[in-house]
Design an enzyme around this catalytic site. Structure first.
Site, PDB file in Angstrom:
ATOM      1  N   PHE A  50       0.919  -1.254   0.056  1.00 55.89           N
ATOM      2  CA  PHE A  50       0.240   0.035   0.037  1.00 55.89           C
ATOM      3  C   PHE A  50       0.936   1.318  -0.050  1.00 55.89           C
ATOM      4  O   PHE A  50       1.782   1.412   0.570  1.00 55.89           O
ATOM      5  CB  PHE A  50      -1.069   0.042   1.138  1.00 55.89           C
ATOM      6  CG  PHE A  50      -1.843  -1.113   1.124  1.00 55.89           C
ATOM      7  CD1 PHE A  50      -3.126  -1.193   0.597  1.00 55.89           C
ATOM      8  CD2 PHE A  50      -1.742  -2.268   1.874  1.00 55.89           C
ATOM      9  CE1 PHE A  50      -4.103  -2.047   0.576  1.00 55.89           C
ATOM     10  CE2 PHE A  50      -2.452  -3.288   2.109  1.00 55.89           C
ATOM     11  CZ  PHE A  50      -3.849  -3.039   1.251  1.00 55.89           C
ATOM     12  N   GLU A  51       0.284   2.252  -0.686  1.00 59.46           N
ATOM     13  CA  GLU A  51       1.153   3.660  -0.805  1.00 59.46           C
ATOM     14  C   GLU A  51       1.265   4.154   0.701  1.00 59.46           C
ATOM     15  O   GLU A  51       2.134   5.162   0.694  1.00 59.46           O
ATOM     16  CB  GLU A  51       0.374   4.544  -1.658  1.00 59.46           C
ATOM     17  CG  GLU A  51      -1.029   5.125  -1.079  1.00 59.46           C
ATOM     18  CD  GLU A  51      -1.552   5.954  -2.023  1.00 59.46           C
ATOM     19  OE1 GLU A  51      -2.264   5.478  -2.655  1.00 59.46           O
ATOM     20  OE2 GLU A  51      -1.672   7.080  -2.078  1.00 59.46           O
ATOM     21  N   THR A  52       0.648   3.818   1.723  1.00 61.98           N
ATOM     22  CA  THR A  52       0.689   4.350   3.073  1.00 61.98           C
ATOM     23  C   THR A  52       1.859   3.609   3.669  1.00 61.98           C
ATOM     24  O   THR A  52       2.160   3.909   4.679  1.00 61.98           O
ATOM     25  CB  THR A  52      -0.715   3.894   3.920  1.00 61.98           C
ATOM     26  OG1 THR A  52      -0.868   2.589   3.514  1.00 61.98           O
ATOM     27  CG2 THR A  52      -1.918   4.798   3.435  1.00 61.98           C
TER      28      THR A  52
END
Lengths: 220, 325, 325, 220
Positions: A50-52
């Site tokens: 995930f980009e997080t």
């Protein structure tokens, strides 16, 4: 009568594009279902990412956002946004990333709009904006695009080019300096489209059961 | 800067001291997780106006600030709250009715802009967005930029790689640094001096803190300095970056705080409903924000049982089996 | 890259597979702490030559590689081992007799060069070294650079700030990215898949790993994947960056490994003595490096009692009261 | 007969330059003694800080290197090199940092050499090189310089300019784009020197007990 929904078919079709060892960049919703399906069925050694900053999350429940606490559980590393995007821009790991994304508009070269409908300075409709989509489309090895098959979404020219596809056609990505591989398939509720290796233009690869090429044409 | 060993103060004091009309603000968190909501609500209650806000993907906090009319300019990558609002409703309305000026970047670009500020650099390079309208279309006009000393003259710029094809890169996008007047983040643990520990994903909170002139930390737990120093590898914020430490249990509510509580689906769904309609939204503000004096009163008003429902399970860090429809 | 779930291999296998004559190498650690010494000694035993090495301040490991004649080119910020060798002795001799070509940068510049490689950028900007000989004097000549495709054409360059005086910076120094063929670091804990945890300061190890084409992790403890995943906030290296995992207890000896053992003052002092003289140094190599087959044999040869002396105290992470004269 | 060594006097003289709230960048040896003395005597709220990433270490024993495990104990944060140098280049925190450094050569503008004696390409003597010294001298609010008072160390021009002092004189740091404040004092085994606020040239501020100005002159 099919015993699955178009949405389920889309998720499975995308999952089949994912190979073992792929690092799968996920958004929310159907893209996460596709990644989870691949991991549980066809590509157990694919990595949900995930980009997080969450890497290889153990998803015991479906996250409702990429920042959902559910993505933070039992990961390899809980990093930051800076770490996540660097992994995709990185010359070694970036090539291994498969990005799954959607948009409000798409053109025949797979350029995406998730920012506005109408004039940018006086938009008829305002959407969320790029988020990480432009970064993923710029950096990663290949991207899988989800779309609802509607005339208004398949346009000659996007109102705002948020995420780069093949831009104006062959050689354009290299010329302008984009590192990533570009879009590989578009999966809709009706069909799967690819991009011609020479012209980089979208073509109909196949229709889902019960859908005809004419039917697809009528919706774009 | 505040060099005291005890930076603990009340939320009203911290907001009064460090957040004022027209200031440049950045808040931590991401969509529906660890937004400093108690601080956001206090800013709305204080009727602070004309804020210039920087965000990557802060959903709920930004949308409430925008909806309450506190924000005139917003530099952002993504205004959404996941499944609860694919596009934040008040943000969408404000942009469509022209009351909010927006400058669009990508998430990585906003992250790099905070990082540049944290590193004391005027810009950071990236290979993102070449060939897109993020480069070609500017939300803030050149005159607007040149007339405001707190804005760079350019949204961004493209340069040739001065090292030839080193790194196989022919062109780079340079994005200008952000140094907010104040950054507010919510963390799980902080000590009175300001050393802070975030559990789970840090998002861009650390860069946002280090880029800012003033920093307000709200925390779930105010802990003894020694309890953080036993495991310094797990702390991310050095105390000398911090100006105010404000203990606020449930300070991220209705967004989530990993290992403490989940987001509240009921609150977020009700909010989206209210946000659709001007009158209903004003009533929402009256009842849940202006109608209470602080986060405690909000929780009481919402009801204890709702807090029990979202309590984090110790194994996973979120509320297992929570009804999230 | 190695996508297997089990990347565990022996040190000879890992070095044979990933380190060859003339390759571009970077090793982790800093001066006398957490250098991957077992790997360094194996490289010397394998008689690998013509290495191009990148280091910020790796003292002991670099000096032994240089002393053993494995290195022809070195890009470095600092060649010292603290109190034990303010300037590394074999490094000093090699530079003075012209057998080692050196390119000097600052510590931050070397860190930024690894960071640029990790971020997939051709360079990183900094405000360091303006007006100094680090900019004006190049160790590698322009012809040498232009004839080698694995070297950037420029050591670095100075540019005007394209955003005017944004960030109060008129000029920036751009330093080119490093992407080593292989990076070797020593960590406290790793699992068979490659997820790794460093305890205490990480130095630039994480950036060095992410910049490299191939990565060898040597670890004090090989642990179950679940034991690292219970607390992922404390892991720094994602498994997909790693090609080889090699369990080597005391793998950083004679340098320190926080929470496991301290540096060995006796070994480091004896080394400095031996390094002063060609014959004594060759005898040192024969006895302690070439004369043993692996790290275990080195420890046996040095003696169990010495390991007991440097054992880390659990409260502080180092050997309290160790005689360090 | 003084009951302290010149080395102790140097450490105390440097310690007196440190104020509460200062972030003190330390090397090894005498600079660490100075920082520890300040923290224990005159500036209890000064912060000991190492380029290796350790912040406010509890030094129960004297570290023998900035990477000594002793600097990692009971800190506020154990960071990385990237974090440490960013703190010094940072526009807010950098101003609060006081750098303590030494060198092999110094000129009258406080420019330092810790790289080579002789020609860079054929050095008579090779030293460790910059390490973090050039970065600190470039970035931080002010620097304190330790030197042994010997003719060969106080030179008209340094053989290699490793760490920037006032460069060629007034206005030069600003002109070339260096953010930091530059050197404030030079402390030797004989005396303390300052830098003239107009000419930026070194001047004798005072001699230690039993040392005469002539004596100092004779050694530089």
């Amino acid at each position: 009568m099919a015993e699955y929904s178009p949405r389920e078919m889309m998720a499975i079709a995308a999952a089949r594009q994912i190979k073992d060892g792929d690092i799968v960049f996920c958004g929310t919703g159907i893209s996460m279902l596709a990644a989870m399906a691949a991991k549980h069925i066809s590509a157990p050694n694919s990595i949900i990412f995930f980009e997080t900053g969450a890497i290889d999350s153990r998803l015991e429940e479906v996250p409702l956002a990429v920042a959902d606490s559910r993505v933070m559980h039992w990961t390899s590393v809980n990093g930051s946004l800076a770490d996540a995007f660097a992994t995709m821009q990185n010359r070694h790991t970036g090539k291994r990333v498969v990005g799954i994304m959607g948009a409000a508009q798409i053109d025949r070269f797979g350029n995406l709009n998730s920012t506005v409908i109408g004039d940018y300075h006086r938009p008829k409709v305002r959407f969320s904006g790029s988020g990480g989509a432009c970064d993923v489309a710029s950096f990663v090895g290949r991207t899988i695009i989800f779309m609802q098959h509607e005339k208004r979404k398949f346009v000659k020219q996007v109102d705002y080019l948020t995420s780069p596809g093949w831009l104006d056609g062959p050689g354009q990505r290299e010329k302008i300096g984009l590192p990533g591989g570009g879009p590989s398939v578009v999966i809709t509720n009706m069909a799967i489209m690819g991009f011609d290796s020479d012209s980089k233009e979208m073509f109909l690869k196949g229709c889902f059961p019960g859908i005809s090429a004419q039917g697809v044409q009528a919706c774009m | 800067m505040n060099t005291s060993d005890n930076k603990v103060m009340t939320l009203p004091d911290a907001i009064l001291r460090y957040v004022s009309d027209g200031c440049h603000l950045s808040i931590g968190g991401f969509t529906i997780n660890r937004n400093p909501m108690a601080a956001v609500y206090e800013i709305i209650r204080r009727k602070i106006k004309r804020l210039h806000v920087y965000a990557h993907s802060n959903g709920q906090g930004i949308d409430e600030l925008v909806g309450a009319g506190c924000v005139v300019k917003l530099e952002i990558a993504y205004a959404g709250s996941g499944r609860f609002a694919p596009t934040c409703v008040r943000f969408r309305k404000a942009v469509e009715d022209g009351s909010l000026a927006v400058e669009d970047y990508s998430n990585y670009q906003m992250t790099l802009r905070f990082l540049a500020g944290a590193m004391g650099l005027p810009f950071m390079p990236t290979r993102s967005s070449l060939g897109t309208d993020i480069i070609d279309k500017w939300g803030f006009t050149k005159p607007m930029r040149e007339s405001d000393p707190k804005l760079p003259d350019k949204k961004l710029l493209v340069m040739d790689n001065p090292f030839g094809d080193w790194g196989d890169a022919s062109h780079l996008v340079l994005v200008p640094a952000i140094n907010p007047d104040v950054t507010i983040i919510h963390v799980q643990k902080a000590d009175p001096q300001g050393t802070s520990r975030i559990e789970g994903l840090t998002f861009a909170d650390v860069e946002q803190v280090k880029a800012a002139r003033k920093v307000i930390i709200t925390c779930e737990e105010l802990v003894e300095t020694d309890s953080l120093r036993e495991k310094p590898d797990q702390n991310q914020i050095p105390f000398f970056c911090v100006d105010a430490v404000v203990p606020v249990p449930f300070g991220a509510y209705p967004t989530a705080c990993f290992r403490h509580y989940d987001y509240d689906p009921v609150y977020l769904n009700d909010y989206r409903q209210a946000a659709q309609d001007e009158t209903r939204f004003q009533n929402y503000l009256k009842e849940f924000v202006l109608g209470v004096d602080n986060q405690d009163e909000l929780l009481e008003h919402v009801g204890k049982d709702r807090m029990d429902k979202i309590k984090a399970d110790p194994r996973t860090g979120y509320a297992v089996g929570l009804d999230r429809r």
